[in-house]
Design an enzyme around this catalytic site. Sequence first.
Site, PDB file in Angstrom:
ATOM      1  N   PHE A 123     -19.184  31.584  12.108  1.00 55.98           N
ATOM      2  CA  PHE A 123     -19.042  32.898  10.958  1.00 55.98           C
ATOM      3  C   PHE A 123     -17.517  33.454  11.971  1.00 55.98           C
ATOM      4  O   PHE A 123     -17.890  33.785  12.807  1.00 55.98           O
ATOM      5  CB  PHE A 123     -20.266  33.170  11.108  1.00 55.98           C
ATOM      6  CG  PHE A 123     -19.908  34.305   9.729  1.00 55.98           C
ATOM      7  CD1 PHE A 123     -19.471  34.123   8.665  1.00 55.98           C
ATOM      8  CD2 PHE A 123     -19.640  36.046  10.597  1.00 55.98           C
ATOM      9  CE1 PHE A 123     -19.893  35.386   7.889  1.00 55.98           C
ATOM     10  CE2 PHE A 123     -19.763  37.162   9.348  1.00 55.98           C
ATOM     11  CZ  PHE A 123     -19.329  36.769   8.266  1.00 55.98           C
ATOM     12  N   LEU A 125     -15.175  36.476  12.288  1.00 57.92           N
ATOM     13  CA  LEU A 125     -15.416  37.826  11.607  1.00 57.92           C
ATOM     14  C   LEU A 125     -14.762  38.392  12.531  1.00 57.92           C
ATOM     15  O   LEU A 125     -13.214  39.160  12.537  1.00 57.92           O
ATOM     16  CB  LEU A 125     -15.992  38.448  11.146  1.00 57.92           C
ATOM     17  CG  LEU A 125     -16.040  39.940  11.029  1.00 57.92           C
ATOM     18  CD1 LEU A 125     -15.120  40.450   9.490  1.00 57.92           C
ATOM     19  CD2 LEU A 125     -17.610  40.612  11.112  1.00 57.92           C
ATOM     20  N   GLU A 127     -12.137  40.170  15.615  1.00 62.59           N
ATOM     21  CA  GLU A 127     -10.945  39.414  16.323  1.00 62.59           C
ATOM     22  C   GLU A 127     -10.972  41.056  17.509  1.00 62.59           C
ATOM     23  O   GLU A 127     -12.011  41.672  17.663  1.00 62.59           O
ATOM     24  CB  GLU A 127      -9.858  40.485  15.028  1.00 62.59           C
ATOM     25  CG  GLU A 127      -9.852  39.580  14.168  1.00 62.59           C
ATOM     26  CD  GLU A 127      -9.250  40.185  13.058  1.00 62.59           C
ATOM     27  OE1 GLU A 127      -7.723  40.287  13.232  1.00 62.59           O
ATOM     28  OE2 GLU A 127      -8.869  38.695  12.257  1.00 62.59           O
ATOM     29  N   PRO A 128      -9.769  40.703  18.438  1.00 63.84           N
ATOM     30  CA  PRO A 128      -9.663  41.686  19.292  1.00 63.84           C
ATOM     31  C   PRO A 128      -9.710  43.251  19.172  1.00 63.84           C
ATOM     32  O   PRO A 128     -10.017  43.713  19.683  1.00 63.84           O
ATOM     33  CB  PRO A 128      -8.835  40.928  20.588  1.00 63.84           C
ATOM     34  CG  PRO A 128      -8.600  39.607  20.183  1.00 63.84           C
ATOM     35  CD  PRO A 128      -9.324  39.393  18.383  1.00 63.84           C
ATOM     36  N   SER A 132     -16.300  46.320  15.780  1.00 69.73           N
ATOM     37  CA  SER A 132     -17.212  47.714  14.869  1.00 69.73           C
ATOM     38  C   SER A 132     -16.548  47.718  13.531  1.00 69.73           C
ATOM     39  O   SER A 132     -17.210  47.996  12.354  1.00 69.73           O
ATOM     40  CB  SER A 132     -17.416  49.073  15.535  1.00 69.73           C
ATOM     41  OG  SER A 132     -19.081  48.604  16.417  1.00 69.73           O
ATOM     42  N   ARG A 271     -53.189  38.450  38.533  1.00 67.03           N
ATOM     43  CA  ARG A 271     -52.617  39.135  39.175  1.00 67.03           C
ATOM     44  C   ARG A 271     -53.500  39.544  39.889  1.00 67.03           C
ATOM     45  O   ARG A 271     -53.500  40.743  38.964  1.00 67.03           O
ATOM     46  CB  ARG A 271     -51.009  39.343  39.556  1.00 67.03           C
ATOM     47  CG  ARG A 271     -49.806  40.473  40.378  1.00 67.03           C
ATOM     48  CD  ARG A 271     -49.623  39.825  41.336  1.00 67.03           C
ATOM     49  NE  ARG A 271     -49.235  40.137  42.140  1.00 67.03           N
ATOM     50  CZ  ARG A 271     -48.954  39.830  43.388  1.00 67.03           C
ATOM     51  NH1 ARG A 271     -49.562  39.179  44.247  1.00 67.03           N
ATOM     52  NH2 ARG A 271     -48.025  40.487  44.862  1.00 67.03           N
ATOM     53  N   GLN A 339     -40.568  44.377  35.203  1.00 68.19           N
ATOM     54  CA  GLN A 339     -40.927  45.209  35.906  1.00 68.19           C
ATOM     55  C   GLN A 339     -42.824  44.647  36.290  1.00 68.19           C
ATOM     56  O   GLN A 339     -43.118  44.970  37.448  1.00 68.19           O
ATOM     57  CB  GLN A 339     -41.758  46.228  35.212  1.00 68.19           C
ATOM     58  CG  GLN A 339     -41.697  47.513  35.508  1.00 68.19           C
ATOM     59  CD  GLN A 339     -40.898  47.608  36.688  1.00 68.19           C
ATOM     60  OE1 GLN A 339     -39.449  47.938  36.739  1.00 68.19           O
ATOM     61  NE2 GLN A 339     -41.222  49.049  37.883  1.00 68.19           N
ATOM     62  N   GLU A 366     -23.680  41.539  16.001  1.00 68.40           N
ATOM     63  CA  GLU A 366     -23.625  41.279  14.759  1.00 68.40           C
ATOM     64  C   GLU A 366     -23.927  42.767  14.274  1.00 68.40           C
ATOM     65  O   GLU A 366     -24.369  43.228  13.693  1.00 68.40           O
ATOM     66  CB  GLU A 366     -25.402  40.786  14.246  1.00 68.40           C
ATOM     67  CG  GLU A 366     -24.390  39.419  14.309  1.00 68.40           C
ATOM     68  CD  GLU A 366     -25.295  37.986  13.633  1.00 68.40           C
ATOM     69  OE1 GLU A 366     -25.490  38.296  12.462  1.00 68.40           O
ATOM     70  OE2 GLU A 366     -25.705  36.979  13.976  1.00 68.40           O
ATOM     71  N   SER A 369     -26.244  48.910  17.870  1.00 67.12           N
ATOM     72  CA  SER A 369     -27.156  49.534  17.037  1.00 67.12           C
ATOM     73  C   SER A 369     -26.827  50.972  16.356  1.00 67.12           C
ATOM     74  O   SER A 369     -26.557  51.758  15.647  1.00 67.12           O
ATOM     75  CB  SER A 369     -27.703  50.286  18.517  1.00 67.12           C
ATOM     76  OG  SER A 369     -29.239  49.693  18.948  1.00 67.12           O
TER      77      SER A 369
HETATM   78  N1  COS Z   1     -23.086  44.228   0.509  1.00 70.65           N
HETATM   79  C1  COS Z   1     -22.597  44.135  -0.482  1.00 70.65           C
HETATM   80  N2  COS Z   1     -21.161  45.147  -0.234  1.00 70.65           N
HETATM   81  C2  COS Z   1     -20.970  45.628   1.331  1.00 70.65           C
HETATM   82  C3  COS Z   1     -22.201  45.591   1.600  1.00 70.65           C
HETATM   83  C4  COS Z   1     -23.359  44.738   1.840  1.00 70.65           C
HETATM   84  N3  COS Z   1     -23.879  44.897   2.921  1.00 70.65           N
HETATM   85  N4  COS Z   1     -20.837  46.182   2.557  1.00 70.65           N
HETATM   86  C5  COS Z   1     -20.094  47.248   2.600  1.00 70.65           C
HETATM   87  N5  COS Z   1     -20.148  46.734   0.968  1.00 70.65           N
HETATM   88  C6  COS Z   1     -19.093  46.898   0.396  1.00 70.65           C
HETATM   89  C7  COS Z   1     -19.383  48.051   0.277  1.00 70.65           C
HETATM   90  O1  COS Z   1     -19.828  48.644  -1.114  1.00 70.65           O
HETATM   91  C8  COS Z   1     -17.631  48.362  -0.641  1.00 70.65           C
HETATM   92  O2  COS Z   1     -17.300  48.435  -2.022  1.00 70.65           O
HETATM   93  P1  COS Z   1     -16.055  48.924  -2.664  1.00 70.65           P
HETATM   94  O3  COS Z   1     -14.714  48.637  -2.187  1.00 70.65           O
HETATM   95  O4  COS Z   1     -16.407  48.487  -4.303  1.00 70.65           O
HETATM   96  O5  COS Z   1     -16.874  50.247  -2.754  1.00 70.65           O
HETATM   97  C9  COS Z   1     -16.692  48.087   0.685  1.00 70.65           C
HETATM   98  O6  COS Z   1     -17.558  46.772   0.841  1.00 70.65           O
HETATM   99  C10 COS Z   1     -16.437  48.366   1.395  1.00 70.65           C
HETATM  100  O7  COS Z   1     -17.847  49.712   2.059  1.00 70.65           O
HETATM  101  P2  COS Z   1     -17.925  50.462   3.466  1.00 70.65           P
HETATM  102  O8  COS Z   1     -17.041  51.600   3.194  1.00 70.65           O
HETATM  103  O9  COS Z   1     -19.054  51.294   3.687  1.00 70.65           O
HETATM  104  O10 COS Z   1     -16.862  49.888   4.650  1.00 70.65           O
HETATM  105  P3  COS Z   1     -16.463  50.122   6.006  1.00 70.65           P
HETATM  106  O11 COS Z   1     -14.654  50.086   6.271  1.00 70.65           O
HETATM  107  O12 COS Z   1     -16.511  51.638   6.131  1.00 70.65           O
HETATM  108  O13 COS Z   1     -17.279  49.560   7.113  1.00 70.65           O
HETATM  109  C11 COS Z   1     -19.251  49.242   8.450  1.00 70.65           C
HETATM  110  C12 COS Z   1     -18.702  49.894   6.958  1.00 70.65           C
HETATM  111  C13 COS Z   1     -18.401  49.684   9.263  1.00 70.65           C
HETATM  112  C14 COS Z   1     -20.418  49.104   8.386  1.00 70.65           C
HETATM  113  C15 COS Z   1     -18.480  47.910   8.853  1.00 70.65           C
HETATM  114  O14 COS Z   1     -17.412  47.511   8.817  1.00 70.65           O
HETATM  115  C16 COS Z   1     -19.435  46.910   9.464  1.00 70.65           C
HETATM  116  O15 COS Z   1     -20.329  46.138   9.761  1.00 70.65           O
HETATM  117  N6  COS Z   1     -18.860  47.118  11.275  1.00 70.65           N
HETATM  118  C17 COS Z   1     -19.647  46.310  11.992  1.00 70.65           C
HETATM  119  C18 COS Z   1     -19.079  44.816  12.033  1.00 70.65           C
HETATM  120  C19 COS Z   1     -20.318  43.604  12.643  1.00 70.65           C
HETATM  121  O16 COS Z   1     -21.036  43.838  12.616  1.00 70.65           O
HETATM  122  N7  COS Z   1     -19.336  43.197  13.479  1.00 70.65           N
HETATM  123  C20 COS Z   1     -20.685  41.697  14.148  1.00 70.65           C
HETATM  124  C21 COS Z   1     -19.577  40.634  14.636  1.00 70.65           C
HETATM  125  S1  COS Z   1     -20.068  39.645  13.020  1.00 70.65           S
HETATM  126  S2  COS Z   1     -21.610  38.326  13.279  1.00 70.65           S
END
Ligand code: COS
Length: 387
Positions: A123, A125, A127-128, A132, A271, A339, A366, A369
Amino acid sequence: MDLELTPEQKAIKEMARRFAEEEIVPVARDNDRNCRFPHEIIKKMVPMGLVGGPVPEKYGGAGLDFISHAIITEEIGRACSSVRTTLSVQVSLVELCILNWGTEEQKQKYLPALCRGEIIGCFALTEPGAGSDAANQSTRAVPTGDKWVLNGTKTWISNAGVADIAVLIARTNTDTKEKHEGLTAFIIECKKTKGYSTRDIENKLGLRSSNTAEVFLEDCELPKDAELGAVGQGFKVAMTGLDNGRFSVAAGCVGISQACIDASVKYAKQRVQFDRPIGSFQLIQDMIARMVTDTEAARLLVYKAADVKNKGRRSTQETSIAKFFASEAALRAANMAVQIPGGYGYSDEFPVERYLRDARVATIYEGTSEIQKLIIGREVLGLRAFA
Ligand code: COS
């Protein structure tokens, strides 16, 4: 929500525990030492239905409910987090994404082969410049004639170096108001696609027998029907994917915590210091009590998220709560599990040092925290912390 496991769920727990004890635990240390990807373990899981847990039987899965999926993930995570990570990516991120977003043709083409372990998925997603801030994708997919042409780099992609297919997110429109708009998900047949290559990321702190790699896309041509979900829906594909991926990380962390309890209880009873088993000392009992309480709480949070998923509802809040709590709890438990045996816990003669190294990434991958807390805040307050 009924907290008593059904007879079927109890049987699944026993079967997964037995498999993990017989097939994973005996080789976990050597695979970790040699950074060896356990292909054969994945193959052995197939006949037991472990590789297609929640996928419906008509697509080659076992049609299990999400509590059963959590139970399997916990038991595999109790034995080895590298195997659990590989499985989580395969099942929760790739299979469920294709199940939820794929066309009938895509489901029939990929799901049975994934559930049989004939193909491995990843999966892609991160990128450099998009960790987050997952919406900040710079990988581009440009429609050209009857194809898509992709260019970009992905990093920290679990399974990428061994994967046959990738669910990959790219930007298809640069002219949008919001960054998360204009993204599209694709299914890439990695080994058959020109311009697609990977490079393994070596010498990780933990998860050493799972594969993690960078992905390079250089004028990588995909057929027009390689989109997963509609054009422009890529961010939602990714976020719903993460709602399942984070759930399985949480369940795997319950497994790490349980492994820490089991190792600590065994050691503390055997132990002897100051003429008594160290388990009789109050300060050791304090650590055991904290681990057990954390683990019970984490498991219930995972089951709560599973219950919401079983009802077919969006589980973003419950999943982020479970992932946040269970990953932090696993890290606390692993620290205490090192520990308690003191010096013995500091070498790989005992498995606890591996639990600690493996637990460390769970509060990072993923979604850190910090990100889980901001998602919980967003869900509760209805206010985004991000501009
Ligand atoms: N399920 C369905 N839709 C979702 C959703 C979810 N869990 N989370 C967000 N959306 C939708 C929102 O409803 C919104 O839709 P609309 O444009 O129709 O209103 C859109 O996606 C944007 O959502 P949001 O504004 O919350 O997005 P942000 O850009 O603010 O980002 C975070 C949200 C930071 C929470 C997100 O970028 C994230 O999870 N980042 C971490 C990424 C990550 O976990 N990476 C790890 C590696 S991947 S294995």
